[in-house]
Design a protein around this motif. Structure first.
Motif, short mmCIF file in Angstrom:
data_model
loop_
_atom_site.label_atom_id
_atom_site.label_comp_id
_atom_site.label_asym_id
_atom_site.label_seq_id
_atom_site.Cartn_x
_atom_site.Cartn_y
_atom_site.Cartn_z
N LEU A 181 20.32 4.72 33.05
CA LEU A 181 21.56 3.96 32.80
C LEU A 181 22.21 4.38 31.48
O LEU A 181 23.44 4.53 31.39
N LYS A 182 21.39 4.57 30.43
CA LYS A 182 21.93 4.99 29.14
C LYS A 182 22.59 6.36 29.24
O LYS A 182 23.65 6.60 28.66
N LYS A 183 21.96 7.26 29.98
CA LYS A 183 22.55 8.58 30.18
C LYS A 183 23.88 8.49 30.91
O LYS A 183 24.86 9.17 30.55
N MET A 184 23.96 7.61 31.90
CA MET A 184 25.20 7.45 32.66
C MET A 184 26.28 6.78 31.82
O MET A 184 27.47 7.08 31.97
N LEU A 185 25.88 5.89 30.91
CA LEU A 185 26.85 5.28 29.99
C LEU A 185 27.45 6.33 29.07
O LEU A 185 28.67 6.35 28.84
N ARG A 186 26.59 7.22 28.54
CA ARG A 186 27.08 8.29 27.65
C ARG A 186 28.04 9.22 28.38
O ARG A 186 28.98 9.74 27.79
N ALA A 187 27.79 9.42 29.66
CA ALA A 187 28.63 10.32 30.45
C ALA A 187 29.87 9.62 31.00
O ALA A 187 30.66 10.24 31.72
N ASN A 188 30.04 8.33 30.67
CA ASN A 188 31.19 7.54 31.12
C ASN A 188 31.24 7.41 32.64
O ASN A 188 32.31 7.27 33.23
N LEU A 189 30.07 7.42 33.29
CA LEU A 189 30.02 7.20 34.73
C LEU A 189 29.96 5.71 35.05
O LEU A 189 30.40 5.28 36.13
N ILE A 190 29.40 4.94 34.13
CA ILE A 190 29.34 3.50 34.27
C ILE A 190 29.72 2.87 32.94
O ILE A 190 29.78 3.55 31.92
N THR A 191 29.97 1.57 32.96
CA THR A 191 30.30 0.85 31.73
C THR A 191 29.60 -0.50 31.74
O THR A 191 29.23 -1.00 32.81
N GLU A 192 29.39 -1.06 30.56
CA GLU A 192 28.76 -2.38 30.44
C GLU A 192 29.83 -3.46 30.44
O GLU A 192 30.87 -3.32 29.80
N VAL A 193 29.52 -4.54 31.15
CA VAL A 193 30.39 -5.72 31.16
C VAL A 193 29.73 -6.77 30.28
O VAL A 193 28.52 -6.70 30.02
N ALA A 194 30.50 -7.73 29.82
CA ALA A 194 29.97 -8.77 28.92
C ALA A 194 28.69 -9.37 29.48
O ALA A 194 28.61 -9.69 30.66
N ALA A 195 27.70 -9.52 28.63
CA ALA A 195 26.41 -10.06 29.04
C ALA A 195 26.55 -11.53 29.43
O ALA A 195 27.37 -12.26 28.89
N THR A 196 25.76 -11.94 30.41
CA THR A 196 25.77 -13.32 30.86
C THR A 196 24.35 -13.88 30.83
O THR A 196 23.38 -13.14 30.83
N THR A 197 24.26 -15.21 30.77
CA THR A 197 22.95 -15.87 30.83
C THR A 197 22.81 -16.55 32.19
O THR A 197 23.81 -16.81 32.87
N THR A 198 21.58 -16.83 32.59
CA THR A 198 21.32 -17.51 33.86
C THR A 198 20.56 -18.80 33.59
O THR A 198 19.95 -18.96 32.52
N PRO A 199 20.57 -19.75 34.54
CA PRO A 199 19.84 -21.01 34.32
C PRO A 199 18.35 -20.81 34.11
O PRO A 199 17.70 -21.63 33.46
#
Length: 207
Positions: A49-67
């Protein structure tokens, strides 16, 4: 020969093509796709995932919490560049697309390809397995007299596993061509990945 990281990349892009997911959900879906014999650890997923983030293939969305967890979960989504890369990967029809791991992932996302590409991948996979089958059957005949009955039985099991997949592929090919075969199920049925391909001396296509 496809590297494991490339296979994970293709699978992640295909899953995120359906919609955003967090790491836990991605790992769960990937393990279902890869089969019981190839469990994917977080130690393999997150570097990919980190490699794909560096390559701009994916992006992170704001983190969320769960119950059930106070720890925020980062959600990933595919970028436009990632979608284009995924489409390019899904149009490849060479030997890499026929390998054990890659074929399973390609098949899971066949709905993203046209019939001509599907046929070429299915036919290539079948030809690869038929070559493997002929080789192993010859080896089985030569070695049966030299091994005990349990080793011979394991070899026969491996041969039968490949024979079943060849028949399955032939049915799919006839269905794609409209030759009157039953319509293939939307979920990959008797997934090849769930059969022990290397059992009984059946060599992997990665060898």
């Amino acid at each position: 020969m496809a590297r494991r990281g490339d296979t994970i990349e293709l699978a992640v892009l295909g899953l995120l093509h359906e919609g955003p997911m967090h790491g836990y959900e991605l790992r769960k879906r990937l393990n279902l796709m890869l089969g019981w014999g190839r469990v994917l650890s977080y130690g393999s997923l997150y570097p990919a995932l980190k490699k794909m983030l560096r390559a701009n293939l994916i992006t992170e969305v704001a983190a969320t919490t769960t119950p059930t967890s106070r720890r925020p979960r980062i959600t990933y989504e595919v970028t436009e560049a990632g979608n284009e890369h995924f489409q390019r990967l899904m149009t490849e029809v060479g030997p890499t697309a026929w390998e054990d791991d890659n074929f399973d992932i390609r098949f899971a996302f066949f709905s993203s390809t046209d019939m001509e590409i599907r046929l070429r991948v299915l036919e290539g996979r079948r030809s690869r397995l038929q070559e493997r089958l002929a080789r192993v059957q010859g080896e089985l005949e030569r070695t049966q007299a030299e091994v005990d009955r349990y080793a011979a039985e394991l070899q026969r099991h491996g041969v039968e596993s490949v024979e079943r997949e060849v028949r399955w592929l032939s049915d799919l090919i006839r269905a794609e061509r409209g030759d009157g075969a039953p319509t293939p199920p939307s979920v990959p049925a008797p997934a090849p990945s769930s059969t022990p391909r290397a059992a009984g001396g059946v060599p992997s296509s990665n060898d």
